[in-house]
Design an enzyme around this catalytic site. Structure first.
Site, PDB file in Angstrom:
ATOM      1  N   ASP A   1       0.817  -1.209   0.000  1.00  0.00           N
ATOM      2  CA  ASP A   1       0.000   0.000   0.000  1.00  0.00           C
ATOM      3  C   ASP A   1       0.856   1.266   0.000  1.00  0.00           C
ATOM      4  O   ASP A   1       2.016   1.254   0.424  1.00  0.00           O
ATOM      5  CB  ASP A   1      -0.894   0.040   1.253  1.00  0.00           C
TER       6      ASP A   1
ATOM      7  N   HIS B   1       3.922  -2.269   3.008  1.00  0.00           N
ATOM      8  CA  HIS B   1       3.966  -0.924   2.425  1.00  0.00           C
ATOM      9  C   HIS B   1       5.275  -0.747   1.676  1.00  0.00           C
ATOM     10  O   HIS B   1       6.345  -1.016   2.245  1.00  0.00           O
ATOM     11  CB  HIS B   1       3.829   0.143   3.519  1.00  0.00           C
TER      12      HIS B   1
END
Length: 224
Positions: free
Chosen positions: A41, A187
């Site tokens: 993400d 991430h």
């Protein structure tokens, strides 16, 4: 007590993406095979995303990137590289601001559409997957997702790589939670993730697991 219990229920339903309280969210695949998928993400960033891509390429591993629109607009070549190297791209809103879940459904939809238009211009693809910022769901998120014709995609293993700064501790956490059908949330904006990732991918292989594209794991098409 009833009011407190109801408030806690609403909080749980909003902030635990796997609760399915406000809307359906796909968070995992089936547990009948030793297969998992990994997702990233909040990118792309020029400092870490290329390093993540290099690790994935070296290990022949597919991933899904839920990108933020304004970051894509500033780094168009990185998005095109993600696609060119065989990874999936999903919508993670255009701005991903802290108050996203407080917006009206109309404003949320406008952000999703802005991101959709950008990705289509760069890649020719119409995304069908949306990951809510911070994993927060509520009635407005549901309305916006439905209006866009999207499927909400979550996870069932949150690495906590934005909080666990020690690479060894982060690796131990995700190793413990390896399980069939898992969708891992990482991430591509974190130093510790980049440096832990090769060891995690090697561990997954040693345990007899295969990392597959997320669309295969959940049997859903990522693009229209």
């Amino acid at each position: 007590m009833l009011l407190v219990s109801y408030t806690l229920l609403l909080f749980y339903g909003s902030f635990y993406i796997g609760s399915q309280f406000y809307m359906p969210v796909v968070c995992n695949g089936t547990a009948d095979k030793k297969e998992i998928a990994i997702s990233f993400d909040d990118g792309p960033l020029e400092k870490y995303t290329p390093e993540v891509l290099a690790v994935l390429k070296a290990h022949h591993v597919p991933a899904t990137f839920f990108c933020i629109g304004y970051r894509v607009a500033e780094r168009e070549a990185l998005l095109q590289q993600i696609i060119a190297e065989g990874h999936i791209v999903g919508n993670h809103s255009y701005y991903h601001d802290f108050w996203f879940d407080m917006h009206t459904a109309k404003k949320m939809q406008a952000e999703m559409q802005q991101m959709q238009d950008l990705v289509h211009r760069l890649t020719g693809k119409y995304m069908k997957w949306f990951r809510p910022p911070y994993g927060v769901t509520n009635p407005n998120v549901r309305k916006a997702v439905q209006a866009m014709g999207y499927t909400a995609i979550g996870w069932n293993v949150r690495s906590l790589d934005t909080m666990i700064k020690d690479e060894a501790q982060l690796l131990q956490k995700v190793q413990r939670e390896l399980k069939p059908g898992a969708v891992f949330l990482f991430h591509d904006t974190m130093h510790n993730t980049v440096h832990m990732l090769p060891r995690f991918l090697q561990y997954v292989k040693e345990q007899g697991y295969t990392i597959v594209p997320l669309d295969k794991l959940i049997n859903l098409h990522p693009y229209a």
